[in-house]
Design a protein around this motif. Structure first.
Motif, PDB file in Angstrom:
ATOM      1  N   ARG A 277      -2.891   7.064  -8.202  1.00  0.00           N
ATOM      2  CA  ARG A 277      -3.110   6.687  -6.804  1.00  0.00           C
ATOM      3  C   ARG A 277      -2.972   7.877  -5.857  1.00  0.00           C
ATOM      4  O   ARG A 277      -3.242   7.761  -4.668  1.00  0.00           O
ATOM      5  CB  ARG A 277      -2.133   5.592  -6.393  1.00  0.00           C
ATOM      6  CG  ARG A 277      -2.274   4.322  -7.231  1.00  0.00           C
ATOM      7  CD  ARG A 277      -1.177   3.356  -6.990  1.00  0.00           C
ATOM      8  NE  ARG A 277       0.097   3.892  -7.472  1.00  0.00           N
ATOM      9  CZ  ARG A 277       1.246   3.244  -7.415  1.00  0.00           C
ATOM     10  NH1 ARG A 277       1.293   2.025  -6.900  1.00  0.00           N
ATOM     11  NH2 ARG A 277       2.348   3.788  -7.872  1.00  0.00           N
ATOM     12  N   LEU A 278      -2.583   9.049  -6.400  1.00  0.00           N
ATOM     13  CA  LEU A 278      -2.396  10.243  -5.587  1.00  0.00           C
ATOM     14  C   LEU A 278      -3.524  11.233  -5.803  1.00  0.00           C
ATOM     15  O   LEU A 278      -4.114  11.302  -6.883  1.00  0.00           O
ATOM     16  CB  LEU A 278      -1.070  10.923  -5.943  1.00  0.00           C
ATOM     17  CG  LEU A 278       0.192  10.085  -5.748  1.00  0.00           C
ATOM     18  CD1 LEU A 278       1.415  10.883  -6.180  1.00  0.00           C
ATOM     19  CD2 LEU A 278       0.328   9.640  -4.307  1.00  0.00           C
ATOM     20  N   VAL A 279      -3.797  12.028  -4.763  1.00  0.00           N
ATOM     21  CA  VAL A 279      -4.789  13.088  -4.868  1.00  0.00           C
ATOM     22  C   VAL A 279      -4.185  14.192  -5.742  1.00  0.00           C
ATOM     23  O   VAL A 279      -3.078  14.662  -5.457  1.00  0.00           O
ATOM     24  CB  VAL A 279      -5.149  13.645  -3.474  1.00  0.00           C
ATOM     25  CG1 VAL A 279      -6.093  14.822  -3.596  1.00  0.00           C
ATOM     26  CG2 VAL A 279      -5.746  12.549  -2.597  1.00  0.00           C
ATOM     27  N   PRO A 280      -4.868  14.598  -6.799  1.00  0.00           N
ATOM     28  CA  PRO A 280      -4.327  15.643  -7.677  1.00  0.00           C
ATOM     29  C   PRO A 280      -4.048  16.937  -6.913  1.00  0.00           C
ATOM     30  O   PRO A 280      -4.824  17.355  -6.056  1.00  0.00           O
ATOM     31  CB  PRO A 280      -5.446  15.866  -8.702  1.00  0.00           C
ATOM     32  CG  PRO A 280      -6.203  14.582  -8.709  1.00  0.00           C
ATOM     33  CD  PRO A 280      -6.144  14.078  -7.293  1.00  0.00           C
TER      34      PRO A 280
ATOM     35  N   ASP B 255       0.798  -1.214   0.000  1.00  0.00           N
ATOM     36  CA  ASP B 255       0.000   0.000   0.000  1.00  0.00           C
ATOM     37  C   ASP B 255       0.841   1.280   0.000  1.00  0.00           C
ATOM     38  O   ASP B 255       1.502   1.569  -0.983  1.00  0.00           O
ATOM     39  CB  ASP B 255      -1.017  -0.036   1.141  1.00  0.00           C
ATOM     40  CG  ASP B 255      -1.994  -1.200   0.969  1.00  0.00           C
ATOM     41  OD1 ASP B 255      -2.225  -1.605  -0.181  1.00  0.00           O
ATOM     42  OD2 ASP B 255      -2.505  -1.726   1.969  1.00  0.00           O
ATOM     43  N   ARG B 256       0.822   2.059   1.079  1.00  0.00           N
ATOM     44  CA  ARG B 256       1.475   3.362   1.106  1.00  0.00           C
ATOM     45  C   ARG B 256       2.976   3.258   0.828  1.00  0.00           C
ATOM     46  O   ARG B 256       3.531   4.043   0.062  1.00  0.00           O
ATOM     47  CB  ARG B 256       1.213   4.060   2.439  1.00  0.00           C
ATOM     48  CG  ARG B 256       1.762   5.460   2.468  1.00  0.00           C
ATOM     49  CD  ARG B 256       1.276   6.255   3.622  1.00  0.00           C
ATOM     50  NE  ARG B 256       1.454   5.552   4.881  1.00  0.00           N
ATOM     51  CZ  ARG B 256       1.173   6.079   6.056  1.00  0.00           C
ATOM     52  NH1 ARG B 256       0.706   7.291   6.132  1.00  0.00           N
ATOM     53  NH2 ARG B 256       1.359   5.401   7.155  1.00  0.00           N
ATOM     54  N   ALA B 257       3.653   2.292   1.437  1.00  0.00           N
ATOM     55  CA  ALA B 257       5.094   2.121   1.214  1.00  0.00           C
ATOM     56  C   ALA B 257       5.383   1.732  -0.230  1.00  0.00           C
ATOM     57  O   ALA B 257       6.387   2.155  -0.809  1.00  0.00           O
ATOM     58  CB  ALA B 257       5.659   1.083   2.180  1.00  0.00           C
ATOM     59  N   SER B 258       4.523   0.944  -0.830  1.00  0.00           N
ATOM     60  CA  SER B 258       4.685   0.545  -2.223  1.00  0.00           C
ATOM     61  C   SER B 258       4.542   1.752  -3.149  1.00  0.00           C
ATOM     62  O   SER B 258       5.327   1.917  -4.094  1.00  0.00           O
ATOM     63  CB  SER B 258       3.648  -0.518  -2.582  1.00  0.00           C
ATOM     64  OG  SER B 258       3.721  -0.840  -3.941  1.00  0.00           O
ATOM     65  N   ILE B 259       3.564   2.601  -2.874  1.00  0.00           N
ATOM     66  CA  ILE B 259       3.363   3.804  -3.682  1.00  0.00           C
ATOM     67  C   ILE B 259       4.568   4.731  -3.545  1.00  0.00           C
ATOM     68  O   ILE B 259       5.072   5.267  -4.535  1.00  0.00           O
ATOM     69  CB  ILE B 259       2.057   4.520  -3.276  1.00  0.00           C
ATOM     70  CG1 ILE B 259       0.849   3.646  -3.611  1.00  0.00           C
ATOM     71  CG2 ILE B 259       1.952   5.880  -3.982  1.00  0.00           C
ATOM     72  CD1 ILE B 259      -0.461   4.147  -3.038  1.00  0.00           C
ATOM     73  N   ALA B 260       5.064   4.914  -2.327  1.00  0.00           N
ATOM     74  CA  ALA B 260       6.229   5.778  -2.099  1.00  0.00           C
ATOM     75  C   ALA B 260       7.445   5.247  -2.850  1.00  0.00           C
ATOM     76  O   ALA B 260       8.189   6.017  -3.479  1.00  0.00           O
ATOM     77  CB  ALA B 260       6.517   5.881  -0.603  1.00  0.00           C
TER      78      ALA B 260
ATOM     79  N   THR C 294       6.550  15.096  -1.067  1.00  0.00           N
ATOM     80  CA  THR C 294       5.376  14.825  -0.246  1.00  0.00           C
ATOM     81  C   THR C 294       4.141  14.788  -1.149  1.00  0.00           C
ATOM     82  O   THR C 294       4.077  15.502  -2.151  1.00  0.00           O
ATOM     83  CB  THR C 294       5.171  15.898   0.848  1.00  0.00           C
ATOM     84  OG1 THR C 294       5.007  17.176   0.231  1.00  0.00           O
ATOM     85  CG2 THR C 294       6.354  15.942   1.800  1.00  0.00           C
ATOM     86  N   ALA C 295       3.204  13.960  -0.785  1.00  0.00           N
ATOM     87  CA  ALA C 295       1.945  13.847  -1.533  1.00  0.00           C
ATOM     88  C   ALA C 295       0.931  13.134  -0.651  1.00  0.00           C
ATOM     89  O   ALA C 295       1.286  12.553   0.370  1.00  0.00           O
ATOM     90  CB  ALA C 295       2.149  13.089  -2.836  1.00  0.00           C
ATOM     91  N   THR C 296      -0.303  13.187  -1.062  1.00  0.00           N
ATOM     92  CA  THR C 296      -1.372  12.490  -0.362  1.00  0.00           C
ATOM     93  C   THR C 296      -1.955  11.434  -1.287  1.00  0.00           C
ATOM     94  O   THR C 296      -2.305  11.729  -2.427  1.00  0.00           O
ATOM     95  CB  THR C 296      -2.479  13.472   0.076  1.00  0.00           C
ATOM     96  OG1 THR C 296      -1.890  14.491   0.880  1.00  0.00           O
ATOM     97  CG2 THR C 296      -3.558  12.766   0.864  1.00  0.00           C
TER      98      THR C 296
ATOM     99  N   PHE D 262      -4.568   5.924   1.270  1.00  0.00           N
ATOM    100  CA  PHE D 262      -3.686   5.565   2.374  1.00  0.00           C
ATOM    101  C   PHE D 262      -3.049   6.740   3.109  1.00  0.00           C
ATOM    102  O   PHE D 262      -2.142   6.546   3.914  1.00  0.00           O
ATOM    103  CB  PHE D 262      -2.586   4.615   1.861  1.00  0.00           C
ATOM    104  CG  PHE D 262      -3.134   3.436   1.129  1.00  0.00           C
ATOM    105  CD1 PHE D 262      -3.808   2.433   1.815  1.00  0.00           C
ATOM    106  CD2 PHE D 262      -3.023   3.334  -0.242  1.00  0.00           C
ATOM    107  CE1 PHE D 262      -4.334   1.348   1.145  1.00  0.00           C
ATOM    108  CE2 PHE D 262      -3.548   2.254  -0.925  1.00  0.00           C
ATOM    109  CZ  PHE D 262      -4.203   1.259  -0.230  1.00  0.00           C
ATOM    110  N   GLY D 263      -3.477   7.941   2.828  1.00  0.00           N
ATOM    111  CA  GLY D 263      -2.966   9.094   3.557  1.00  0.00           C
ATOM    112  C   GLY D 263      -1.707   9.698   2.954  1.00  0.00           C
ATOM    113  O   GLY D 263      -1.413   9.555   1.780  1.00  0.00           O
ATOM    114  N   HIS D 264      -0.962  10.370   3.812  1.00  0.00           N
ATOM    115  CA  HIS D 264       0.184  11.171   3.407  1.00  0.00           C
ATOM    116  C   HIS D 264       1.440  10.302   3.241  1.00  0.00           C
ATOM    117  O   HIS D 264       1.657   9.386   4.020  1.00  0.00           O
ATOM    118  CB  HIS D 264       0.423  12.224   4.486  1.00  0.00           C
ATOM    119  CG  HIS D 264       1.315  13.327   4.055  1.00  0.00           C
ATOM    120  ND1 HIS D 264       0.944  14.273   3.149  1.00  0.00           N
ATOM    121  CD2 HIS D 264       2.593  13.628   4.421  1.00  0.00           C
ATOM    122  CE1 HIS D 264       1.944  15.120   2.970  1.00  0.00           C
ATOM    123  NE2 HIS D 264       2.961  14.742   3.739  1.00  0.00           N
ATOM    124  N   ILE D 265       2.259  10.616   2.222  1.00  0.00           N
ATOM    125  CA  ILE D 265       3.527   9.922   2.038  1.00  0.00           C
ATOM    126  C   ILE D 265       4.662  10.934   1.928  1.00  0.00           C
ATOM    127  O   ILE D 265       4.447  12.083   1.518  1.00  0.00           O
ATOM    128  CB  ILE D 265       3.541   9.013   0.790  1.00  0.00           C
ATOM    129  CG1 ILE D 265       3.253   9.810  -0.484  1.00  0.00           C
ATOM    130  CG2 ILE D 265       2.593   7.859   0.940  1.00  0.00           C
ATOM    131  CD1 ILE D 265       3.485   9.027  -1.744  1.00  0.00           C
TER     132      ILE D 265
END
Length: 105
Positions: A73-76, A27-32, A92-94, A98-101
């Motif tokens: 997968r990120l909020v524009p 999830d979040r770690a994979s996206i980052a 940084t992005a949201t 999964f919240g903030h990365i």
């Protein structure tokens, strides 16, 4: 159940657990991790570090932000890249789910 699963890569190498099996991130770690690899593979980070003109540096940062923004997968509008030290940048992005990365390059 995780929606996104990836192999953990640190220092351009696969991370293995004590039984020599690949370590997974989700999830979040994979996206980052995907964002860090996307920027690295684009070549823009090398251009940014090599650039001395502040205007061209800002242009390169904007290109990287647009590249990150293209990830669905990120909020524009939430991707930002800030210098933290010479040659280091914080992305940084949201994410949508999964919240903030934060990613350090």
């Amino acid at each position: 159940m995780s929606e996104y699963v990836d192999l953990l890569i640190v220092g351009n190498d696969l991370v293995l657990d004590p039984s020599n099996q690949p370590v997974l991130v989700d999830d979040r770690a994979s996206i980052a991790q995907d964002i860090a690899h996307m920027i690295r593979d684009s070549g823009l980070l090398v251009t940014l570090v090599a650039e001395r003109d502040r205007l061209r540096q800002r242009d390169c940062i904007q290109q990287m932000e647009l590249l990150v923004e293209a990830d669905e997968r990120l909020v524009p509008g939430t991707a930002r890249i800030h210098p933290t030290a010479p040659g280091q940048y914080l992305v940084t992005a949201t994410t949508v789910k999964f919240g903030h990365i934060k990613v350090t390059l």
